[in-house]
Design a protein around this motif. Sequence first.
Motif, PDB file in Angstrom:
ATOM      1  N   GLU A 167       0.849  -1.200   0.000  1.00  0.00           N
ATOM      2  CA  GLU A 167       0.000   0.000   0.000  1.00  0.00           C
ATOM      3  C   GLU A 167       0.886   1.253   0.000  1.00  0.00           C
ATOM      4  OE1 GLU A 167      -2.513   0.869   3.529  1.00  0.00           O
ATOM      5  OE2 GLU A 167      -4.108   1.243   2.076  1.00  0.00           O
TER       6      GLU A 167
ATOM      7  N   PHE B 229      -6.414   0.164   3.152  1.00  0.00           N
ATOM      8  CA  PHE B 229      -7.542   0.894   2.584  1.00  0.00           C
ATOM      9  C   PHE B 229      -7.406   0.949   1.076  1.00  0.00           C
ATOM     10  CE2 PHE B 229      -6.698   2.149   6.920  1.00  0.00           C
ATOM     11  CZ  PHE B 229      -7.901   1.754   7.499  1.00  0.00           C
ATOM     12  N   MET B 230      -7.364  -0.222   0.487  1.00  0.00           N
ATOM     13  CA  MET B 230      -7.309  -0.353  -0.957  1.00  0.00           C
ATOM     14  C   MET B 230      -7.993  -1.670  -1.302  1.00  0.00           C
ATOM     15  SD  MET B 230      -3.310  -1.453  -1.148  1.00  0.00           S
ATOM     16  CE  MET B 230      -3.214  -1.880  -2.847  1.00  0.00           C
ATOM     17  N   PRO B 231      -8.404  -1.835  -2.555  1.00  0.00           N
ATOM     18  CA  PRO B 231      -9.148  -3.045  -2.895  1.00  0.00           C
ATOM     19  C   PRO B 231      -8.256  -4.281  -2.920  1.00  0.00           C
ATOM     20  CG  PRO B 231      -9.320  -1.342  -4.595  1.00  0.00           C
ATOM     21  CD  PRO B 231      -8.239  -0.926  -3.692  1.00  0.00           C
TER      22      PRO B 231
ATOM     23  N   TYR C 219     -18.193  -3.223   6.144  1.00  0.00           N
ATOM     24  CA  TYR C 219     -17.144  -3.290   7.144  1.00  0.00           C
ATOM     25  C   TYR C 219     -15.945  -2.452   6.749  1.00  0.00           C
ATOM     26  CZ  TYR C 219     -20.181  -6.682   9.128  1.00  0.00           C
ATOM     27  OH  TYR C 219     -21.286  -7.279   9.674  1.00  0.00           O
TER      28      TYR C 219
ATOM     29  N   ASN D  50     -14.334   0.159   9.032  1.00  0.00           N
ATOM     30  CA  ASN D  50     -12.909   0.056   9.378  1.00  0.00           C
ATOM     31  C   ASN D  50     -12.192   1.386   9.187  1.00  0.00           C
ATOM     32  OD1 ASN D  50     -12.925  -2.629  10.100  1.00  0.00           O
ATOM     33  ND2 ASN D  50     -12.412  -3.364   8.040  1.00  0.00           N
ATOM     34  N   THR D  51     -12.557   2.091   8.118  1.00  0.00           N
ATOM     35  CA  THR D  51     -11.897   3.367   7.848  1.00  0.00           C
ATOM     36  C   THR D  51     -12.209   4.361   8.960  1.00  0.00           C
ATOM     37  OG1 THR D  51     -12.234   2.909   5.514  1.00  0.00           O
ATOM     38  CG2 THR D  51     -11.470   5.103   6.074  1.00  0.00           C
TER      39      THR D  51
ATOM     40  N   SER E 298     -10.278   3.519  12.067  1.00  0.00           N
ATOM     41  CA  SER E 298      -8.873   3.925  11.977  1.00  0.00           C
ATOM     42  C   SER E 298      -8.712   5.419  12.251  1.00  0.00           C
ATOM     43  CB  SER E 298      -8.289   3.565  10.613  1.00  0.00           C
ATOM     44  OG  SER E 298      -8.660   4.527   9.658  1.00  0.00           O
TER      45      SER E 298
ATOM     46  N   GLU F   8     -13.300   4.633   0.985  1.00  0.00           N
ATOM     47  CA  GLU F   8     -12.755   3.649   1.932  1.00  0.00           C
ATOM     48  C   GLU F   8     -11.737   2.725   1.283  1.00  0.00           C
ATOM     49  OE1 GLU F   8     -15.600   3.496   0.415  1.00  0.00           O
ATOM     50  OE2 GLU F   8     -16.243   1.427   0.074  1.00  0.00           O
ATOM     51  N   LYS F   9     -11.628   2.801  -0.057  1.00  0.00           N
ATOM     52  CA  LYS F   9     -10.654   1.966  -0.776  1.00  0.00           C
ATOM     53  C   LYS F   9      -9.640   2.832  -1.506  1.00  0.00           C
ATOM     54  CE  LYS F   9     -12.124  -1.865   0.478  1.00  0.00           C
ATOM     55  NZ  LYS F   9     -11.228  -2.849   1.129  1.00  0.00           N
TER      56      LYS F   9
ATOM     57  N   GLN G 156      -7.068   4.738  -0.281  1.00  0.00           N
ATOM     58  CA  GLN G 156      -5.872   5.064   0.486  1.00  0.00           C
ATOM     59  C   GLN G 156      -5.985   6.439   1.136  1.00  0.00           C
ATOM     60  OE1 GLN G 156      -2.515   4.054  -2.063  1.00  0.00           O
ATOM     61  NE2 GLN G 156      -2.999   1.895  -1.975  1.00  0.00           N
TER      62      GLN G 156
ATOM     63  N   ILE H 264      -9.325   8.515   2.800  1.00  0.00           N
ATOM     64  CA  ILE H 264      -9.430   8.672   4.252  1.00  0.00           C
ATOM     65  C   ILE H 264      -9.595  10.150   4.604  1.00  0.00           C
ATOM     66  CG2 ILE H 264      -8.151   8.414   6.422  1.00  0.00           C
ATOM     67  CD1 ILE H 264      -6.999   5.780   5.208  1.00  0.00           C
TER      68      ILE H 264
END
Lengths: 277, 206
Positions: free
Chosen positions: A40, A74-76, B16, B20-21, B24, B189-190, B192, B196
């Motif tokens: 990541e 936080f990535m797929p 989720y 999760n984000t 964090s 959330e995906k 990076q 965020i």
Amino acid sequence: MLCKRIIPCLDVKDGRVVKGVRFLKLKDAGDPVEWAKAYEAQKADELVFLDITASYEGRKTMARVVREVAKNIFMPFTVGGGIAGIEDVRVLLKAGADKVSINTAAVKDPHLISEAARRFGNQCIVVAIDAKRTEDGRRKTEDGKNNRNLSSALCHVTPESKWEVYIHGGRTATGLDVVAWAKKAQRLGAGEILLTSMDLDGTKDGYDIALTAAVSKSLKIPVIASGGAGLKAHFLDVFKKGHADAALAASIFHYGEFTVAGIKKYLKSNGVNVRTS
Amino acid sequence: MPVKVAIIDYGMGNLYSVRNTFVSLGISADIIEKAGDDKIFSYDKLILPGVGAFGDAMKELKKRGFIIPIKDFVGLGRPLLGICLGMQLLLDKSEESRSTVGLGIIQGVVKKFSSRLKCPHMGWNAIEARSRAGSIFKNIKSPFFAYFCHSYYARPAKRSAVIGETEYGIRFASMIQAGRVYGMQFHPEKSQEMGIKLLRNFITQC
């Protein structure tokens, strides 16, 4: 403009990352979460975890790994390897995987693709295809015939076929033509195809450009090229000549020969649209 | 007092990873499966996530009693963020399911990408913030990259509702806003760091 993706692949056995040429000389190289975080930080676009565990206990471990990874990156990411049915798909997605990749089970029962796509959405169903060149456009072996009772009718290799689909980790020929099978997977609801060249996997001689181009040009869904990456130029070729939407690689990243960021910098300077920030 | 966030669960998608984000970021977020009495009004901010089909999603929201409470929540001027399909649901209708009525919180329609393009539009693409864009973009330099995965895109009736644009065959609205209601077509959330930051801004700035 949509970026071309670079996807490191990690083999996981009994909950731990193992590296090395696939299926050979496996060494324990540690914690999947640490690997995922490292990739990541390198700006990998996605990750693929391939579960190479055979045992039932090991498979339960994988769901735990997926949960840990999902909490920390936080990535797929996609999880594949040994998915046998809809319940496996459900468990992994629920644990936090964004996509699952299905290989053997999809060939044996193509309805698994449509069922999984209907229940969970096309975008999370990746159909993985292991492709091997036919010789002179003809199959030399006869195994394909024996597999004709597989329900993937109408996708059989013909004298014009250049690549055949293999399953069971590359051990079993199916008698299916790769391009026809990929099209069928798309029609059934696959969101993406992960296409591995068995001929070039592990060789570092470069991706199979002809294979990737043939499949990618036949489909409306994205194609991830896999197998053969050894040099930066191989990535450039598979995007420019192979029309891949994404390129997957394992060993060249794991051994630190190249970083994802380094490959991207090279691609960008050669006119490929990649994400660098 | 800490901000209370509710993530609406209508049985579709990976909730989720959204939670999760927030975790964090040190923000507590509850996943709520049913509207119940006045449950959602005890929260400060709503997240409407989701992947899947427009028609199924509206049906499920209705079944779980969410439609009126969501409309009332934003009617009171409280912030809501729709993500991916959750953003599309904010509009009036979609080509994905012509007989379904959307939430109609932001005027406009949802259209399918041209068949000339690979579909879904999957992967990382750039978002250009439009100049009027405000606090949601705090500390974010435009253009920035985010992760997309969708086959339909929103076309708000009012140009002013578009706060972020992305190129995929056409320029489409990848971020929309009306008052304190926001939509993100990509998955923050995906995505990076940038994703965020956007989620943090939604919680702390919007």
